[in-house]
Design a protein around this motif. Structure first.
Motif, mmCIF file in Angstrom:
data_model
loop_
_atom_site.group_PDB
_atom_site.id
_atom_site.type_symbol
_atom_site.label_atom_id
_atom_site.label_comp_id
_atom_site.label_asym_id
_atom_site.label_seq_id
_atom_site.Cartn_x
_atom_site.Cartn_y
_atom_site.Cartn_z
ATOM 1 N N SER A 74 0.831 -1.202 0.000
ATOM 2 C CA SER A 74 0.000 0.000 0.000
ATOM 3 C C SER A 74 0.866 1.253 0.000
ATOM 4 C CB SER A 74 -0.924 -0.014 1.219
ATOM 5 O OG SER A 74 -1.740 1.124 1.234
ATOM 6 N N ARG A 76 3.892 1.434 -1.122
ATOM 7 C CA ARG A 76 4.543 1.478 -2.444
ATOM 8 C C ARG A 76 3.586 2.044 -3.490
ATOM 9 N NH1 ARG A 76 8.224 2.545 -5.802
ATOM 10 N NH2 ARG A 76 8.631 1.064 -7.438
ATOM 11 N N VAL A 77 2.322 1.637 -3.458
ATOM 12 C CA VAL A 77 1.319 2.163 -4.395
ATOM 13 C C VAL A 77 1.174 3.672 -4.211
ATOM 14 C CG1 VAL A 77 -1.159 2.175 -4.925
ATOM 15 C CG2 VAL A 77 0.047 0.012 -4.731
ATOM 16 N N ASP A 78 1.123 4.124 -2.962
ATOM 17 C CA ASP A 78 1.011 5.558 -2.692
ATOM 18 C C ASP A 78 2.229 6.308 -3.231
ATOM 19 O OD1 ASP A 78 -1.434 5.179 -1.470
ATOM 20 O OD2 ASP A 78 -0.616 5.178 0.571
ATOM 21 N N VAL A 80 4.185 5.390 -5.694
ATOM 22 C CA VAL A 80 4.136 5.369 -7.162
ATOM 23 C C VAL A 80 3.118 6.381 -7.676
ATOM 24 C CG1 VAL A 80 3.497 3.933 -9.152
ATOM 25 C CG2 VAL A 80 5.024 3.024 -7.408
ATOM 26 N N LYS A 81 1.985 6.510 -6.987
ATOM 27 C CA LYS A 81 0.982 7.509 -7.385
ATOM 28 C C LYS A 81 1.566 8.918 -7.296
ATOM 29 C CE LYS A 81 -3.339 5.135 -6.258
ATOM 30 N NZ LYS A 81 -4.509 5.142 -5.366
ATOM 31 N N GLU A 82 2.265 9.203 -6.196
ATOM 32 C CA GLU A 82 2.889 10.518 -6.036
ATOM 33 C C GLU A 82 3.921 10.771 -7.126
ATOM 34 O OE1 GLU A 82 4.454 11.112 -2.092
ATOM 35 O OE2 GLU A 82 2.565 10.510 -1.140
ATOM 36 N N GLU A 83 4.747 9.766 -7.404
ATOM 37 C CA GLU A 83 5.761 9.893 -8.453
ATOM 38 C C GLU A 83 5.101 10.118 -9.810
ATOM 39 O OE1 GLU A 83 9.644 10.008 -10.029
ATOM 40 O OE2 GLU A 83 8.957 10.061 -7.963
ATOM 41 N N ASN A 84 4.008 9.423 -10.061
ATOM 42 C CA ASN A 84 3.279 9.572 -11.322
ATOM 43 C C ASN A 84 2.744 11.001 -11.469
ATOM 44 O OD1 ASN A 84 1.994 8.866 -13.737
ATOM 45 N ND2 ASN A 84 0.139 8.206 -12.682
ATOM 46 N N LEU A 85 2.142 11.544 -10.405
ATOM 47 C CA LEU A 85 1.637 12.919 -10.451
ATOM 48 C C LEU A 85 2.779 13.922 -10.686
ATOM 49 C CD1 LEU A 85 -1.010 12.885 -7.573
ATOM 50 C CD2 LEU A 85 -1.441 12.989 -10.037
ATOM 51 N N LYS A 86 3.901 13.678 -10.035
ATOM 52 C CA LYS A 86 5.069 14.555 -10.193
ATOM 53 C C LYS A 86 5.564 14.520 -11.638
ATOM 54 C CE LYS A 86 9.813 14.996 -8.550
ATOM 55 N NZ LYS A 86 10.863 14.370 -7.735
ATOM 56 N N LYS A 88 3.834 13.681 -14.324
ATOM 57 C CA LYS A 88 2.833 14.311 -15.194
ATOM 58 C C LYS A 88 2.998 15.824 -15.180
ATOM 59 C CE LYS A 88 -0.995 11.011 -15.263
ATOM 60 N NZ LYS A 88 -2.391 10.779 -14.874
#
Length: 118
Positions: A74, A76-78, A80-86, A88
């Motif tokens: 969980s 790690r998913v969070d 990765v989501k933050e990294e993805n937003l960054k 983008k």
């Protein structure tokens, strides 16, 4: 009542015909053997309890390990989501920068359609 003659001294021994299970066990087994049977039952019961406790402990440890794994996944998913937003956001900035460079450069200017090629 039934009487038996003790062969050593010729006296009679009385045996009760009452239906007492404790007395029946006493009549069937000598004292040492009765204690051994009781001890075996206790050991079997203790062994079953020990096996159950070991199984419960193993299952509890497995559940705890799975909970920790779930928490790690969980987190790690969070991340990765933050990294993805960054990423983008960075891509949008870079895209806008490239558009500005292209519009400022004469190489990428649109022509009026009368290009001369030979």
């Amino acid at each position: 009542m039934e009487a038996q003659v003790d062969e050593d001294d010729g006296t009679f021994t009385n045996i009760s015909l009452a239906d007492d299970t404790a007395d029946a066990a006493a009549a069937l087994y000598p004292k040492q053997q009765r204690e051994l049977v009781i001890m075996n039952c206790d050991i079997d019961g203790d062994m079953e309890n020990q096996v159950e406790m070991e199984e419960k402990t193993r299952l509890i440890n497995q559940v705890l390990e799975l909970q920790h794994t779930l928490e790690d996944l969980s987190a790690r998913v969070d991340a990765v989501k933050e990294e993805n937003l960054k990423l983008k956001s960075e891509n949008q900035v870079l895209g806008q920068y490239i558009e500005n460079l292209m519009s400022a450069s004469s190489v990428f200017q649109t022509t009026d359609g009368k290009s001369k090629r030979k």
